[in-house]
Design a protein around this motif. Sequence first.
Motif, PDB file in Angstrom:
ATOM      1  N   LEU A 295      51.628 -53.386  39.493  1.00  0.00           N
ATOM      2  CA  LEU A 295      50.463 -54.225  40.742  1.00  0.00           C
ATOM      3  C   LEU A 295      51.577 -55.546  40.553  1.00  0.00           C
ATOM      4  O   LEU A 295      50.942 -56.412  41.170  1.00  0.00           O
ATOM      5  CB  LEU A 295      49.232 -54.038  39.848  1.00  0.00           C
ATOM      6  N   LEU A 296      51.787 -56.136  39.415  1.00  0.00           N
ATOM      7  CA  LEU A 296      52.151 -57.303  39.409  1.00  0.00           C
ATOM      8  C   LEU A 296      53.790 -57.706  40.426  1.00  0.00           C
ATOM      9  O   LEU A 296      53.692 -58.689  41.272  1.00  0.00           O
ATOM     10  CB  LEU A 296      53.016 -57.386  38.109  1.00  0.00           C
ATOM     11  N   GLY A 297      54.598 -56.420  40.525  1.00  0.00           N
ATOM     12  CA  GLY A 297      55.294 -56.348  41.673  1.00  0.00           C
ATOM     13  C   GLY A 297      55.358 -56.387  42.944  1.00  0.00           C
ATOM     14  O   GLY A 297      55.482 -57.173  43.784  1.00  0.00           O
ATOM     15  N   ALA A 298      54.315 -55.929  42.897  1.00  0.00           N
ATOM     16  CA  ALA A 298      53.264 -55.648  44.366  1.00  0.00           C
ATOM     17  C   ALA A 298      53.171 -57.329  44.697  1.00  0.00           C
ATOM     18  O   ALA A 298      53.103 -57.530  45.993  1.00  0.00           O
ATOM     19  CB  ALA A 298      52.525 -54.755  44.898  1.00  0.00           C
ATOM     20  N   SER A 299      51.836 -58.042  43.814  1.00  0.00           N
ATOM     21  CA  SER A 299      51.372 -59.309  44.494  1.00  0.00           C
ATOM     22  C   SER A 299      52.118 -59.882  44.503  1.00  0.00           C
ATOM     23  O   SER A 299      52.140 -60.531  46.138  1.00  0.00           O
ATOM     24  CB  SER A 299      49.725 -59.171  43.332  1.00  0.00           C
ATOM     25  N   LEU A 300      53.202 -60.287  44.029  1.00  0.00           N
ATOM     26  CA  LEU A 300      54.327 -61.129  44.340  1.00  0.00           C
ATOM     27  C   LEU A 300      54.626 -60.671  45.330  1.00  0.00           C
ATOM     28  O   LEU A 300      55.512 -62.108  45.933  1.00  0.00           O
ATOM     29  CB  LEU A 300      55.159 -61.168  43.084  1.00  0.00           C
ATOM     30  N   THR A 301      55.523 -59.988  45.820  1.00  0.00           N
ATOM     31  CA  THR A 301      56.128 -59.592  47.171  1.00  0.00           C
ATOM     32  C   THR A 301      55.346 -59.747  48.265  1.00  0.00           C
ATOM     33  O   THR A 301      55.435 -60.633  49.260  1.00  0.00           O
ATOM     34  CB  THR A 301      56.602 -58.410  47.321  1.00  0.00           C
ATOM     35  N   LEU A 302      53.557 -59.694  47.538  1.00  0.00           N
ATOM     36  CA  LEU A 302      52.810 -59.432  49.157  1.00  0.00           C
ATOM     37  C   LEU A 302      51.937 -60.939  49.458  1.00  0.00           C
ATOM     38  O   LEU A 302      52.080 -62.199  50.131  1.00  0.00           O
ATOM     39  CB  LEU A 302      51.676 -58.838  48.679  1.00  0.00           C
ATOM     40  N   THR A 303      52.820 -62.024  47.826  1.00  0.00           N
ATOM     41  CA  THR A 303      52.255 -63.146  48.634  1.00  0.00           C
ATOM     42  C   THR A 303      53.302 -64.137  48.725  1.00  0.00           C
ATOM     43  O   THR A 303      52.788 -64.771  49.784  1.00  0.00           O
ATOM     44  CB  THR A 303      52.622 -64.041  46.545  1.00  0.00           C
ATOM     45  N   ALA A 304      54.437 -63.517  48.915  1.00  0.00           N
ATOM     46  CA  ALA A 304      56.288 -63.683  49.740  1.00  0.00           C
ATOM     47  C   ALA A 304      55.383 -63.895  51.192  1.00  0.00           C
ATOM     48  O   ALA A 304      55.483 -65.066  51.691  1.00  0.00           O
ATOM     49  CB  ALA A 304      57.173 -63.429  49.881  1.00  0.00           C
ATOM     50  N   TYR A 305      54.846 -62.832  51.710  1.00  0.00           N
ATOM     51  CA  TYR A 305      53.717 -63.309  52.772  1.00  0.00           C
ATOM     52  C   TYR A 305      52.521 -63.666  52.958  1.00  0.00           C
ATOM     53  O   TYR A 305      52.290 -62.801  54.480  1.00  0.00           O
ATOM     54  CB  TYR A 305      54.229 -61.534  53.298  1.00  0.00           C
ATOM     55  N   ALA A 306      51.825 -63.869  52.513  1.00  0.00           N
ATOM     56  CA  ALA A 306      50.756 -64.472  52.869  1.00  0.00           C
ATOM     57  C   ALA A 306      50.714 -66.276  54.431  1.00  0.00           C
ATOM     58  O   ALA A 306      51.644 -66.672  53.926  1.00  0.00           O
ATOM     59  CB  ALA A 306      50.692 -65.165  51.745  1.00  0.00           C
ATOM     60  N   SER A 307      50.322 -65.631  54.977  1.00  0.00           N
ATOM     61  CA  SER A 307      49.903 -66.723  56.003  1.00  0.00           C
ATOM     62  C   SER A 307      49.050 -67.450  56.170  1.00  0.00           C
ATOM     63  O   SER A 307      48.266 -68.090  57.459  1.00  0.00           O
ATOM     64  CB  SER A 307      50.039 -65.183  57.044  1.00  0.00           C
ATOM     65  N   ASN A 308      48.110 -67.223  55.378  1.00  0.00           N
ATOM     66  CA  ASN A 308      46.673 -68.623  54.933  1.00  0.00           C
ATOM     67  C   ASN A 308      46.380 -67.789  53.723  1.00  0.00           C
ATOM     68  O   ASN A 308      46.970 -67.685  53.100  1.00  0.00           O
ATOM     69  CB  ASN A 308      45.828 -68.278  55.672  1.00  0.00           C
TER      70      ASN A 308
END
Length: 414
Positions: A85-98
């Motif tokens: 979950l930590l790895g996935a959420s940090l990766t998703l943070t990279a593409y947060a658009s707002n």
Amino acid sequence: MTTQISNRDRLLTLLGTIITQFALGSVYTWSLFNSQLADKLSVPVSRVAFSFGILSLSLAIASSLSGKLQERFGVRKVTICAGLLLGASLTLTAYASNLILLYIFAGLLVGFADGTGYLMTLSNCVKLFPERKGLVSACAIGAYGLGSLGFKYINMYFLTNSGLENTFSTWGLIAMVMVIIGGLMMKDAPKQAPQSTAAAVTPVRDYTLAEAVRSSQFWMLALVFLTVCMSGLYVIGVAKDIGESYVHLPVAIAASSVALIAVANLSGRLVLGVLSDRISCIKVIAIALFICLAGVSALLFAQQSMFSFYFAVVCIAFSFGGTITVYPSLISDFFGLNNLTKNYGLIYLGFGLGSIIGSIVASVFGGFAATFYLMLGLLVISLIITLTIKLPGSLATNLIVTPRHRPTAQAAML
């Protein structure tokens, strides 16, 4: 009858816990990303920085729930899932658009993953070394603190050479792999056997969470923990601003407090952690509170100068680091080892609340001084609590548990 665990498995679990804690501590590099995220999302830095407040609160909530997860699935599986979950959420943070997505990915999800792994692995490891609880806590929580320092250089390197998105993805991958490797090395601590009167002068029964919360001692210790967390997290988070705006120091001198805080924080974890194996944990916490009180008093009453400022932040950071390290052992002294994750997990909510209370008070009352006076009052109350509190239940006497009264490793594995 309890399940025995070999010394080899205990040491592997300790090593796995240290590796996991190092990776989980990386979230405290978050300030490195605030300005670049603010530019990317075209919002003020303060709104981006609020994501770390959400992260801290989510971390505390997850910590309070991790005991139930461990009971159902075991420390190894939960730790591995926390790493994924930590790895996935940090990766998703990279593409947060707002901002909303940033708050969800970097705040809620990263905080939940970090909190799930943090307290559960720490408590599990402490249970395996009842004869060296302070030293083991110092090793594990020291690794958590060192993780923020180590990943500072890792993340700075990738930010400089690879850009924001690639840095988040790389950070997530490295942290995930470390947590998974650490989790694979862990084994669940066995239930502690009841102590005979020959094994301990002052036996401590195991309180369930429902039993613990019905004791006044639980809430007194929760207040002490909240007080130290609020003091430490607030001052550490705005130390540079305190130096500039409150003490009126040059920017360079105020900024250098960050390095002093890191050293003092780690020193507190090591010194007070080891000390707690020699004298009672409650006495160690009293020492930490006295040191913190000296630091806050310097901010309020000493003639403001570079020396008084450095003295204050060093005292507060030292106390905070030491308290965070010793508290798991303290809670086990009062309420037993078997339900440590649940009992300490609820108290650990004070970490999340403490991370925001100081800022709220400063905002409402318009400055640092209001928060400092609140800290001063709570520290005095907390110091009185630590000097007068007794063990809960019918077994409580004037004798507070000391290291020589704690169960040995052999007794714990009977």
